[in-house]
Motif scaffolding. Structure first.
Motif, short mmCIF file in Angstrom:
data_model
loop_
_atom_site.label_atom_id
_atom_site.label_comp_id
_atom_site.label_asym_id
_atom_site.label_seq_id
_atom_site.Cartn_x
_atom_site.Cartn_y
_atom_site.Cartn_z
N PRO A 1 -2.18 0.71 5.58
CA PRO A 1 -3.52 0.52 5.00
C PRO A 1 -4.23 1.84 4.76
O PRO A 1 -4.02 2.81 5.49
CB PRO A 1 -4.25 -0.31 6.07
CG PRO A 1 -3.20 -0.85 6.97
CD PRO A 1 -2.08 0.15 6.93
N ALA A 2 -5.05 1.88 3.72
CA ALA A 2 -5.85 3.08 3.45
C ALA A 2 -6.87 3.25 4.56
O ALA A 2 -7.62 2.32 4.88
CB ALA A 2 -6.54 2.95 2.10
N VAL B 1 3.41 -1.89 6.13
CA VAL B 1 2.04 -1.78 5.62
C VAL B 1 1.41 -0.49 6.12
O VAL B 1 1.44 -0.20 7.31
CB VAL B 1 1.16 -2.98 6.05
CG1 VAL B 1 -0.16 -2.96 5.28
CG2 VAL B 1 1.87 -4.31 5.82
N CYS C 1 0.86 -1.20 0.00
CA CYS C 1 0.00 0.00 0.00
C CYS C 1 0.89 1.24 0.00
O CYS C 1 0.80 2.10 0.88
CB CYS C 1 -0.93 0.02 1.20
SG CYS C 1 -1.84 -1.49 1.51
N ASP D 1 -2.40 -6.30 -6.24
CA ASP D 1 -3.10 -6.43 -4.97
C ASP D 1 -2.09 -6.91 -3.93
O ASP D 1 -1.43 -7.92 -4.12
CB ASP D 1 -4.24 -7.45 -5.12
CG ASP D 1 -5.13 -7.52 -3.89
OD1 ASP D 1 -4.61 -7.36 -2.76
OD2 ASP D 1 -6.34 -7.75 -4.05
N VAL D 2 -1.97 -6.17 -2.84
CA VAL D 2 -0.94 -6.50 -1.84
C VAL D 2 -1.14 -7.88 -1.24
O VAL D 2 -0.18 -8.51 -0.78
CB VAL D 2 -0.89 -5.44 -0.72
CG1 VAL D 2 -0.48 -4.10 -1.26
CG2 VAL D 2 -2.22 -5.35 0.03
N ASP E 1 1.20 -1.00 -5.04
CA ASP E 1 -0.09 -0.35 -4.93
C ASP E 1 -0.98 -0.88 -6.05
O ASP E 1 -0.49 -1.10 -7.17
CB ASP E 1 0.03 1.17 -5.02
CG ASP E 1 -1.19 1.86 -4.42
OD1 ASP E 1 -1.09 2.35 -3.27
OD2 ASP E 1 -2.25 1.91 -5.08
N ARG E 2 -2.24 -1.08 -5.75
CA ARG E 2 -3.12 -1.69 -6.76
C ARG E 2 -3.68 -0.68 -7.76
O ARG E 2 -4.26 -1.07 -8.77
CB ARG E 2 -4.26 -2.42 -6.07
CG ARG E 2 -5.25 -1.54 -5.35
CD ARG E 2 -6.33 -2.37 -4.68
NE ARG E 2 -7.27 -1.54 -3.94
CZ ARG E 2 -8.28 -2.02 -3.22
NH1 ARG E 2 -8.47 -3.33 -3.16
NH2 ARG E 2 -9.09 -1.21 -2.58
N TYR F 1 -10.27 -0.82 7.25
CA TYR F 1 -9.12 -0.35 6.49
C TYR F 1 -9.00 -1.17 5.20
O TYR F 1 -9.55 -2.27 5.09
CB TYR F 1 -7.81 -0.54 7.28
CG TYR F 1 -7.61 0.31 8.50
CD1 TYR F 1 -8.50 1.33 8.85
CD2 TYR F 1 -6.51 0.10 9.33
CE1 TYR F 1 -8.29 2.10 9.98
CE2 TYR F 1 -6.30 0.87 10.47
CZ TYR F 1 -7.19 1.86 10.79
OH TYR F 1 -6.98 2.62 11.91
N SER F 2 -8.24 -0.67 4.27
CA SER F 2 -7.98 -1.42 3.04
C SER F 2 -6.47 -1.58 2.84
O SER F 2 -5.79 -0.62 2.50
CB SER F 2 -8.59 -0.68 1.83
OG SER F 2 -8.35 -1.40 0.64
#
Length: 392
Positions: free
Chosen positions: A171-172, A169, A106, A155-156, A127-128, A186-187
């Motif tokens: 996360p968003a 990491v 991410c 995709d992580v 990052d996706r 979170y993403s």
């Protein structure tokens, strides 16, 4: 900048010329600037360059002008990226742990990847989002770090991290409706990030500073980091000191490690009041500061430490208290008028009254300065009046 084609156009000589011309432009004059530039350049390129120029101006606060005006951003990237000073601190800590390679999952626009690479660590930035991945690649190249940063759009959850010394990491924590408070929303979810961390020799997970202590895994060290007095983030460290709680203050780098002390006792207000840094409070390390200062709390629910002596500490701001009064605006106004206080700093902790309301009602006037702390002392609403103390 909304698509890959617009971004690619910014990397062309014409795009670079436009960005250079817009470095110091005034956003208030954007309509006139856009009209002038569109006579010489394609409208889509001008729009992309203006968008990027706005993002760069916003990014100066986090990255400094020298880097920000060479880097590339997305709106989410500016909002969510790590402040450069915090990223540099975290990268230095990983380097000191012997880490030579990191899988940065991410990665966003690459703020952390840049900090890691500058510390001499090789980075896989993942990052996706294709546009974000291109921004990372462009940033690494613009800052001369391309040899240390590999970028992968993926995709992580599908990345094999076993070849790397550590996993990072971030996360968003923002969605379509703004900030996300549930760690499982979170993403990717915090639970996935924790499992990824457990599989690595070392790991660092960047999370919101408001994370409940009970959500921290037993084997993780939790560190709260402030920069310039503002709490910026919490980090869960794996492979360091299991169960440790730490508060780190930037730019000084002062770091306070918890010792599991019981809550400080409540005592009367002494000559000095200490306001612990936000990272200290978030890390639940007020007791460690109170012990260092030979102090106690003014109220069992308020994170103000009081003491009779002035002692040096990087972990709290000291005030010399001259008056302790029950909350009463008329008395406060009369006292400030008597002392000719015109410059009034109002701080609060444990009070529902807003500082601006106090200033509006007491109307300070005069050549002198004072600080008013609205708080509770032994459960009672109280006004403490004083001044910043010159710490030895």
């Amino acid at each position: 900048m909304t698509d890959l084609a617009s971004f690619a156009a910014l990397l062309t000589p014409e795009g670079q010329t436009l960005l250079a011309a817009l470095r110091d432009y005034d956003p208030a004059q954007e309509l006139a600037v856009a009209s002038r530039l569109r006579r010489e350049h394609p409208a889509e390129l001008v729009s992309a360059a203006l968008g990027q120029a706005r993002l760069r101006q916003r990014a100066v606060a986090k990255f400094g002008a020298e880097d920000a005006y060479r880097m590339y951003f997305t709106p989410n990237g500016v909002e969510q990226s790590t402040r450069a000073s915090v990223g540099a601190y975290r990268a230095a800590r990983l380097k000191a742990l012997g880490v030579g390679s990191v899988a940065d999952l991410c990665s966003g626009i690459g703020g952390d990847a840049i900090a890691l690479a500058r510390a001499g660590i090789s980075v896989l930035a993942v990052d996706r989002d294709p546009l974000t991945a291109e921004a990372v690649r462009a940033n690494a190249a613009a800052l001369g770090l391309a040899d240390l940063v590999e970028v992968r759009c993926a995709d992580v959850t599908e990345i094999d991290t076993t070849p790397y010394d550590a996993v990072f990491v971030d996360p968003a924590r923002r969605g379509g409706r703004g900030r996300i408070f549930d760690p499982e929303a979170y993403s990717p979810p915090l639970s996935w990030a924790i499992e990824a961390a457990r599989k690595a020799p070392r790991a660092a997970l960047k999370i919101a500073p408001g994370v409940p202590h009970e959500a921290v895994p037993e084997e993780a060290e939790a560190e709260w980091i402030s920069d310039g007095g503002d709490v910026k983030e919490a980090v869960l460290w794996f492979g360091t000191e299991p169960g440790a709680r730490r508060a780190t203050l930037l730019p000084s780098g002062a770091s306070l490690l918890g010792r599991g002390l019981p809550d400080p006792t409540v005592r009367p207000v002494g000559r000095y009041l200490y306001e612990p840094d936000g990272a200290v409070i978030r890390a639940h390390l007020v007791a460690e500061v109170a012990e260092e200062l030979d102090g106690g709390l003014i109220d069992e629910t308020i994170a103000y430490v009081t003491a009779d002596e002035l002692r040096p500490t990087p972990y709290a701001t000291a005030y010399e208290i001259t008056d302790e009064l029950p909350f009463n605006l008329k008395k406060l106004k009369a006292l400030l008028r008597e002392r000719e206080v015109g410059t009034l700093t109002v701080k609060k902790r444990g009070s529902a009254v807003e500082p601006e309301e106090i200033r509006r009602k007491v109307k300070p006037k005069g050549p002198n300065a004072a600080t008013v702390l609205l708080t509770r002392v032994a459960g009672a609403p109280t006004m403490l009046i004083g001044r910043p103390a010159n710490q030895p």
